[in-house]
Write a protein that holds these residues in place. Structure first.
Motif, PDB file in Angstrom:
ATOM      1  N   GLY A   1      -0.217  43.792 -44.537  1.00 54.67           N
ATOM      2  CA  GLY A   1      -0.973  44.765 -43.754  1.00 54.67           C
ATOM      3  C   GLY A   1      -0.087  45.695 -42.962  1.00 54.67           C
ATOM      4  O   GLY A   1      -0.106  45.649 -41.738  1.00 54.67           O
TER       5      GLY A   1
ATOM      6  N   GLY B   1       4.475  44.226 -29.576  1.00 51.22           N
ATOM      7  CA  GLY B   1       3.510  44.191 -30.682  1.00 51.22           C
ATOM      8  C   GLY B   1       2.121  43.833 -30.179  1.00 51.22           C
ATOM      9  O   GLY B   1       1.905  43.635 -28.973  1.00 51.22           O
TER      10      GLY B   1
ATOM     11  N   LYS C   1       0.368  41.133 -31.353  1.00 57.19           N
ATOM     12  CA  LYS C   1       0.159  39.687 -31.344  1.00 57.19           C
ATOM     13  C   LYS C   1       0.345  39.002 -29.984  1.00 57.19           C
ATOM     14  O   LYS C   1      -0.432  38.117 -29.646  1.00 57.19           O
ATOM     15  CB  LYS C   1       1.097  39.027 -32.348  1.00 57.19           C
TER      16      LYS C   1
ATOM     17  N   MET D   1      -2.780  38.475 -27.959  1.00 57.04           N
ATOM     18  CA  MET D   1      -3.716  37.386 -28.319  1.00 57.04           C
ATOM     19  C   MET D   1      -3.137  36.034 -27.921  1.00 57.04           C
ATOM     20  O   MET D   1      -3.840  35.170 -27.412  1.00 57.04           O
ATOM     21  CB  MET D   1      -4.147  37.449 -29.784  1.00 57.04           C
TER      22      MET D   1
ATOM     23  N   PHE E   1      -8.497  37.883 -38.508  1.00 55.22           N
ATOM     24  CA  PHE E   1      -7.038  37.772 -38.438  1.00 55.22           C
ATOM     25  C   PHE E   1      -6.697  36.300 -38.166  1.00 55.22           C
ATOM     26  O   PHE E   1      -7.176  35.728 -37.189  1.00 55.22           O
ATOM     27  CB  PHE E   1      -6.547  38.682 -37.311  1.00 55.22           C
TER      28      PHE E   1
ATOM     29  N   TYR F   1      -5.883  34.311 -34.647  1.00 56.05           N
ATOM     30  CA  TYR F   1      -6.842  33.950 -33.579  1.00 56.05           C
ATOM     31  C   TYR F   1      -7.108  32.441 -33.610  1.00 56.05           C
ATOM     32  O   TYR F   1      -6.956  31.732 -32.620  1.00 56.05           O
ATOM     33  CB  TYR F   1      -8.194  34.658 -33.756  1.00 56.05           C
TER      34      TYR F   1
ATOM     35  N   ASN G   1     -13.025  42.107 -33.235  1.00 54.93           N
ATOM     36  CA  ASN G   1     -12.004  42.955 -33.856  1.00 54.93           C
ATOM     37  C   ASN G   1     -12.703  44.005 -34.711  1.00 54.93           C
ATOM     38  O   ASN G   1     -13.203  43.701 -35.778  1.00 54.93           O
ATOM     39  CB  ASN G   1     -11.070  42.067 -34.704  1.00 54.93           C
TER      40      ASN G   1
ATOM     41  N   ASN H   1      -9.658  43.378 -39.597  1.00 50.66           N
ATOM     42  CA  ASN H   1      -8.822  42.806 -40.648  1.00 50.66           C
ATOM     43  C   ASN H   1      -9.435  41.437 -40.940  1.00 50.66           C
ATOM     44  O   ASN H   1      -9.697  40.698 -39.991  1.00 50.66           O
ATOM     45  CB  ASN H   1      -7.390  42.656 -40.104  1.00 50.66           C
TER      46      ASN H   1
ATOM     47  N   ILE I   1      -6.796  47.349 -32.571  1.00 47.19           N
ATOM     48  CA  ILE I   1      -5.542  47.875 -33.118  1.00 47.19           C
ATOM     49  C   ILE I   1      -5.780  48.868 -34.261  1.00 47.19           C
ATOM     50  O   ILE I   1      -4.925  49.706 -34.548  1.00 47.19           O
ATOM     51  CB  ILE I   1      -4.605  46.721 -33.526  1.00 47.19           C
ATOM     52  N   TYR I   2      -6.965  48.784 -34.903  1.00 45.36           N
ATOM     53  CA  TYR I   2      -7.287  49.754 -35.962  1.00 45.36           C
ATOM     54  C   TYR I   2      -8.256  50.836 -35.460  1.00 45.36           C
ATOM     55  O   TYR I   2      -8.928  51.487 -36.263  1.00 45.36           O
ATOM     56  CB  TYR I   2      -7.913  49.034 -37.174  1.00 45.36           C
TER      57      TYR I   2
ATOM     58  N   SER J   1       1.684  49.693 -33.950  1.00 43.13           N
ATOM     59  CA  SER J   1       2.084  49.223 -35.279  1.00 43.13           C
ATOM     60  C   SER J   1       1.389  49.961 -36.409  1.00 43.13           C
ATOM     61  O   SER J   1       2.034  50.411 -37.357  1.00 43.13           O
ATOM     62  CB  SER J   1       1.778  47.731 -35.428  1.00 43.13           C
ATOM     63  N   LYS J   2       0.074  50.033 -36.345  1.00 40.88           N
ATOM     64  CA  LYS J   2      -0.690  50.558 -37.473  1.00 40.88           C
ATOM     65  C   LYS J   2      -0.822  52.078 -37.363  1.00 40.88           C
ATOM     66  O   LYS J   2      -0.534  52.797 -38.309  1.00 40.88           O
ATOM     67  CB  LYS J   2      -2.078  49.914 -37.521  1.00 40.88           C
TER      68      LYS J   2
ATOM     69  N   TYR K   1      -7.928  47.999 -45.585  1.00 36.86           N
ATOM     70  CA  TYR K   1      -8.165  46.842 -46.431  1.00 36.86           C
ATOM     71  C   TYR K   1      -9.490  46.985 -47.172  1.00 36.86           C
ATOM     72  O   TYR K   1     -10.480  47.427 -46.588  1.00 36.86           O
ATOM     73  CB  TYR K   1      -8.256  45.559 -45.586  1.00 36.86           C
TER      74      TYR K   1
HETATM   75  N1  PLP Z   1      -4.624  42.445 -34.729  1.00 36.11           N
HETATM   76  C1  PLP Z   1      -5.005  42.598 -35.987  1.00 36.11           C
HETATM   77  C2  PLP Z   1      -6.442  42.583 -36.314  1.00 36.11           C
HETATM   78  C3  PLP Z   1      -4.051  42.750 -36.997  1.00 36.11           C
HETATM   79  O1  PLP Z   1      -4.437  42.901 -38.257  1.00 36.11           O
HETATM   80  C4  PLP Z   1      -2.685  42.730 -36.642  1.00 36.11           C
HETATM   81  C5  PLP Z   1      -1.622  42.841 -37.667  1.00 36.11           C
HETATM   82  O2  PLP Z   1      -1.825  42.730 -38.847  1.00 36.11           O
HETATM   83  C6  PLP Z   1      -2.344  42.554 -35.311  1.00 36.11           C
HETATM   84  C7  PLP Z   1      -3.334  42.432 -34.376  1.00 36.11           C
HETATM   85  C8  PLP Z   1      -0.917  42.404 -34.881  1.00 36.11           C
HETATM   86  O3  PLP Z   1      -0.241  43.584 -34.797  1.00 36.11           O
HETATM   87  P1  PLP Z   1       1.301  43.590 -34.453  1.00 36.11           P
HETATM   88  O4  PLP Z   1       2.037  43.674 -35.763  1.00 36.11           O
HETATM   89  O5  PLP Z   1       1.467  44.827 -33.624  1.00 36.11           O
HETATM   90  O6  PLP Z   1       1.642  42.364 -33.702  1.00 36.11           O
END
Ligand code: PLP
Length: 386
Positions: A38, A98, A100, A103, A124, A127, A170, A174, A205-206, A236-237, A323
């Motif tokens: 991803g 990042g 992550k 969370m 994801f 979680y 979310n 994802n 994040i998206y 990131s995205k 996705y």
């Molecule tokens: N949250 C979701 C829903 C994700 O899909 C991702 C990464 O794939 C993240 C958070 C984490 O992002 P990062 O790479 O910035 O830690």
């Protein structure tokens, strides 16, 4: 050695395992089309790279405040005001390495034996992993294909018990690409008013990756929930910066000091040059983001059309993210078997649904962060396997 029992409950993200297997096959000379991981296949915009280089040259080499550089937190607050129509203070923002860590820290704040935390399934994988790591009970919020994989506020609210401490949502999501419509978001916020003991973590994040004019409905735009909202976002995205490790989160007044304390105890701060790059990303031209989204939209149309032509496969139009999450139940094959056969026989990396939860056995995730040409070739090869 005598290890802590909790480490046995920590799970992983299969996309990284698929990536490793794909790399091993490539080393053997196979040509692999990666629809597994991803991450955008674009470069970080050049002016963002330049900002980091300049920061390094200018001597941004030391620690920064654990909460993050103030100019970056101000840039985030300005961006939130502009794009989400919400006035928030830079004092409620923490810069993270990042998405992550937000969370991870949220689960550390709420999770312990006896507590329940609700999380999206399919969702994801981290979680559930983190919830279980803390000893809390992971309670799935089932995302259904018939709802376009959007959460149902009624189902979430019906699942809340006196032991529920945190609800995770979310959207866009994802691995499904589903996004919650405004009515569901509003209904959830309104319903949570009857459960003042429950906090909410919204992973947005998206949030800038939506198609066909769909609007992003941010939980930050509801002041009534902000005193128990944790909002996860990052670079990131949106800016193709997965390897930089840069994210941000909003924490309410009651939690901000604790969140910063977790930063001090884990990573101290995000590296300084990356933070300056983050400012350039937010404040600079957005044309690269727009171009990336146009490319994703084109790929989305191609992959959905091609998936729906495969025997036994049906695929919804994903509302956001990058996705596609087709239902493969009509093939009569099991998702993990197909994931393996697609990779080993067809050289196409994908991730089987069960990697994303207990309610995803009939699905496979295809990341369309790859060129139209490669997507077409991947679909030709997969059709051969099926
Ligand atoms: N949250 C979701 C829903 C994700 O899909 C991702 C990464 O794939 C993240 C958070 C984490 O992002 P990062 O790479 O910035 O830690």
């Amino acid at each position: 050695m005598i290890l802590a029992e909790s480490i046995g409950r920590l799970e992983t993200e299969s996309a990284f395992e698929v990536l490793a297997r794909a790399a091993a096959l490539e080393r053997q000379g196979r040509e692999i089309i990666n629809l597994g991981i991803g991450q955008p296949d674009f470069r970080t915009p050049e002016h963002v790279v330049e900002a980091a280089v300049k920061a390094l040259r200018d001597g941004a080499h030391g620690y920064t405040p654990a909460q993050g550089l103030l100019p970056l937190r101000e840039a985030v607050a300005a961006d939130v005001a502009k794009r989400r129509g919400a006035e928030i203070s830079p004092e409620n923002i923490v810069i993270m390495p990042g998405g992550k860590p937000t969370m991870f820290f949220a689960m550390m704040l709420f999770g312990e034996p006896g507590a329940e935390i609700m999380y999206p399934d399919p969702g994801f994988p981290i979680y559930r992993s983190m919830i279980r790591y803390t000893g809390a009970e992971a309670v799935p919020i089932v995302l259904r294909e018939e709802n376009g994989f959007a959460f149902s506020a009624d189902e979430i609210l019906a699942g809340i018990t006196p032991r529920t401490r945190l609800v995770i949502v979310n959207s866009p999501g994802n691995p499904t690409g589903g996004a919650a419509p405004r009515e569901e978001v509003e209904k959830l916020v309104a319903g949570l008013m009857d459960h003042p003991h429950v906090a909410l973590m919204a992973d947005e994040i998206y949030g800038r990756m939506l198609y066909e004019g769909r609007e992003h409905v941010s939980f930050l735009s509801f002041p009534e929930i902000r005193d128990r909202l944790i909002l996860l976002d990052g670079w990131s995205k949106t800016y193709a910066m997965t390897g930089w490790r840069l994210g941000w989160s909003y924490w309410p007044d009651a939690l901000i000091e604790k969140a910063v304390r977790l930063c001090v105890n884990s990573h101290s701060c995000v590296n300084a040059a990356t933070q300056w790059a983050g400012i350039a990303a937010l404040e600079g031209p957005q044309d690269a983001v727009e171009a990336m989204m146009r490319a994703f939209d084109e790929r989305r149309r191609v992959i959905v059309r091609r998936l729906n032509q495969l025997p036994g496969v049906t695929c919804l139009d994903p509302a956001g993210a990058f996705y596609a999450f087709p239902n493969i139940s009509g093939t009569g094959a099991d998702a993990r078997t197909l994931q393996t056969r697609f990779l080993e026989e067809a050289g196409v990396a994908t991730v089987a649904g069960p990697s994303f939860g207990l309610h995803a056995k009939d699905y496979i995730r295809f990341s369309y962060a790859n060129s139209v040409e490669n997507i077409e070739r991947a679909m030709d090869r997969i059709a051969g396997v099926l």
